[in-house]
Design a protein around this motif. Structure first.
Motif, mmCIF file in Angstrom:
data_model
loop_
_atom_site.group_PDB
_atom_site.id
_atom_site.type_symbol
_atom_site.label_atom_id
_atom_site.label_comp_id
_atom_site.label_asym_id
_atom_site.label_seq_id
_atom_site.Cartn_x
_atom_site.Cartn_y
_atom_site.Cartn_z
ATOM 1 N N ASN A 1 51.033 40.897 38.756
ATOM 2 C CA ASN A 1 49.868 40.846 37.878
ATOM 3 C C ASN A 1 49.874 39.557 37.049
ATOM 4 O O ASN A 1 48.841 38.896 36.901
ATOM 5 C CB ASN A 1 49.855 42.076 36.977
ATOM 6 N N GLY A 2 51.031 39.185 36.526
ATOM 7 C CA GLY A 2 51.139 37.950 35.763
ATOM 8 C C GLY A 2 50.866 36.716 36.607
ATOM 9 O O GLY A 2 50.218 35.770 36.151
ATOM 10 N N LEU A 3 51.334 36.726 37.862
ATOM 11 C CA LEU A 3 51.087 35.585 38.749
ATOM 12 C C LEU A 3 49.612 35.475 39.119
ATOM 13 O O LEU A 3 49.079 34.368 39.236
ATOM 14 C CB LEU A 3 51.959 35.694 40.000
ATOM 15 N N VAL A 4 48.937 36.609 39.286
ATOM 16 C CA VAL A 4 47.488 36.597 39.535
ATOM 17 C C VAL A 4 46.779 35.985 38.332
ATOM 18 O O VAL A 4 45.887 35.149 38.474
ATOM 19 C CB VAL A 4 46.971 38.019 39.853
ATOM 20 N N GLY A 5 47.174 36.386 37.122
ATOM 21 C CA GLY A 5 46.580 35.810 35.915
ATOM 22 C C GLY A 5 46.831 34.314 35.825
ATOM 23 O O GLY A 5 45.921 33.540 35.493
ATOM 24 N N ARG A 6 48.046 33.886 36.160
ATOM 25 C CA ARG A 6 48.360 32.451 36.165
ATOM 26 C C ARG A 6 47.472 31.717 37.159
ATOM 27 O O ARG A 6 46.960 30.628 36.863
ATOM 28 C CB ARG A 6 49.828 32.252 36.527
ATOM 29 N N TYR A 7 47.307 32.280 38.339
ATOM 30 C CA TYR A 7 46.469 31.655 39.366
ATOM 31 C C TYR A 7 45.058 31.408 38.836
ATOM 32 O O TYR A 7 44.498 30.321 38.990
ATOM 33 C CB TYR A 7 46.444 32.546 40.598
ATOM 34 N N LEU A 8 44.501 32.394 38.172
ATOM 35 C CA LEU A 8 43.127 32.256 37.691
ATOM 36 C C LEU A 8 43.019 31.314 36.497
ATOM 37 O O LEU A 8 42.078 30.525 36.418
ATOM 38 C CB LEU A 8 42.541 33.625 37.376
ATOM 39 N N THR A 9 43.972 31.346 35.581
ATOM 40 C CA THR A 9 43.894 30.405 34.455
ATOM 41 C C THR A 9 44.233 28.988 34.906
ATOM 42 O O THR A 9 43.702 28.027 34.349
ATOM 43 C CB THR A 9 44.777 30.830 33.269
ATOM 44 N N ASP A 10 45.087 28.834 35.921
ATOM 45 C CA ASP A 10 45.306 27.502 36.493
ATOM 46 C C ASP A 10 44.017 26.990 37.124
ATOM 47 O O ASP A 10 43.705 25.807 37.058
ATOM 48 C CB ASP A 10 46.395 27.527 37.573
ATOM 49 N N THR A 11 43.269 27.875 37.753
ATOM 50 C CA THR A 11 42.045 27.492 38.460
ATOM 51 C C THR A 11 40.877 27.264 37.506
ATOM 52 O O THR A 11 40.177 26.257 37.608
ATOM 53 C CB THR A 11 41.660 28.572 39.495
ATOM 54 N N PHE A 12 40.665 28.177 36.579
ATOM 55 C CA PHE A 12 39.493 28.118 35.701
ATOM 56 C C PHE A 12 39.771 27.443 34.363
ATOM 57 O O PHE A 12 38.853 27.190 33.608
ATOM 58 C CB PHE A 12 38.925 29.516 35.471
ATOM 59 N N GLY A 13 41.036 27.179 34.062
ATOM 60 C CA GLY A 13 41.386 26.493 32.833
ATOM 61 C C GLY A 13 41.845 27.443 31.739
ATOM 62 O O GLY A 13 41.639 28.656 31.815
ATOM 63 N N PRO A 14 42.471 26.890 30.715
ATOM 64 C CA PRO A 14 43.047 27.715 29.649
ATOM 65 C C PRO A 14 42.006 28.455 28.814
ATOM 66 O O PRO A 14 42.342 29.391 28.105
ATOM 67 C CB PRO A 14 43.823 26.712 28.803
ATOM 68 N N GLN A 15 40.742 28.060 28.909
ATOM 69 C CA GLN A 15 39.687 28.745 28.153
ATOM 70 C C GLN A 15 39.270 30.050 28.825
ATOM 71 O O GLN A 15 38.563 30.859 28.230
ATOM 72 C CB GLN A 15 38.469 27.825 27.964
ATOM 73 N N ALA A 16 39.701 30.281 30.063
ATOM 74 C CA ALA A 16 39.339 31.505 30.793
ATOM 75 C C ALA A 16 39.946 32.724 30.102
ATOM 76 O O ALA A 16 41.082 32.683 29.622
ATOM 77 C CB ALA A 16 39.809 31.421 32.233
#
Length: 149
Positions: free
Chosen positions: A55-70
Motif C-alpha cells: 500500500n505504501g509503495l502504491v502511494g509512493r508511485y502515485l505521489t512520484d507520478t503526480f507530485g508532492p501536492q497529490a
C-alpha cells in the motif's frame, strides 16, 4: 490528462531489507515477514511483503507520478502473487477518470517474476489535473518579458 492515459511504470527491487523494514514500520510482527525459517515452516519459500508495505509503495508511485501536492483519498487494493526477496515489482497505472475538481481515479497493477502482485484503484486529487494544458509531470515555465528567447 484523460481517461485511458498510461502512467510511466515504476520498477521496485524487492529486497529482504525492504520486506522486513516495511513490516516493522507498519507494526506487522508476523514471523512470515521477517523470519525465513518460520516462513518456510508455514509453506512459503521465503519471507514475503505485507499488504501495508505494498500500500505504501502504491502511494509512493502515485505521489512520484503526480507530485508532492497529490492527496490520496481512497485506496482499494488486492494482493495476488507474493513479493519475495530478489525479485522486481513493476507498478503501472492507467487513468480511469478525471473529474473537473482535479480528482483522478487510477487503476493500479504491480507485477513481479511470478505474476500479478497487486491490483486495485486509487482516487486522488492534485492541483491542475483538470487543466488540459498540464500533463503528468509537466512543468510550467514563465519567461520574463525582457528574456531574449
Amino acid at each position: 490528462m484523460n481517461a485511458g492515459d498510461a502512467l510511466p511504470p515504476l520498477e521496485i527491487e524487492i529486497t529482504r531489507t525492504l520486506i522486513v523494514a516495511g513490516a516493522l514500520a507498519s507494526r506487522d510482527y508476523q514471523d512470515v515477514h521477517h523470519d525465513p525459517e518460520a516462513a518456510r515452516a508455514k509453506g512459503s519459500p521465503d519471507v514475503f511483503m505485507n499488504i501495508l508495505t505494498t500500500n505504501g509503495l502504491v502511494g509512493r508511485y502515485l505521489t512520484d507520478t503526480f507530485g508532492p501536492q497529490a492527496r490520496i483519498h481512497k485506496v482499494a487494493i488486492r494482493l495476488g502473487a507474493p513479493n519475495y526477496p530478489g525479485d522486481t515489482m513493476v507498478l503501472r497505472g492507467t487513468v480511469e477518470e478525471v473529474g473537473a475538481d482535479d480528482t483522478v481515479v487510477v487503476r493500479i497493477t504491480g507485477d513481479n517474476g511470478i505474476g500479478r502482485h497487486v491490483t486495485g484503484t486509487v482516487t486522488l486529487t492534485a492541483p491542475g489535473l483538470a487543466d488540459p494544458h498540464q500533463g503528468i509531470g509537466s512543468v510550467t515555465v514563465t519567461l520574463r518579458e525582457d528574456d531574449p528567447r
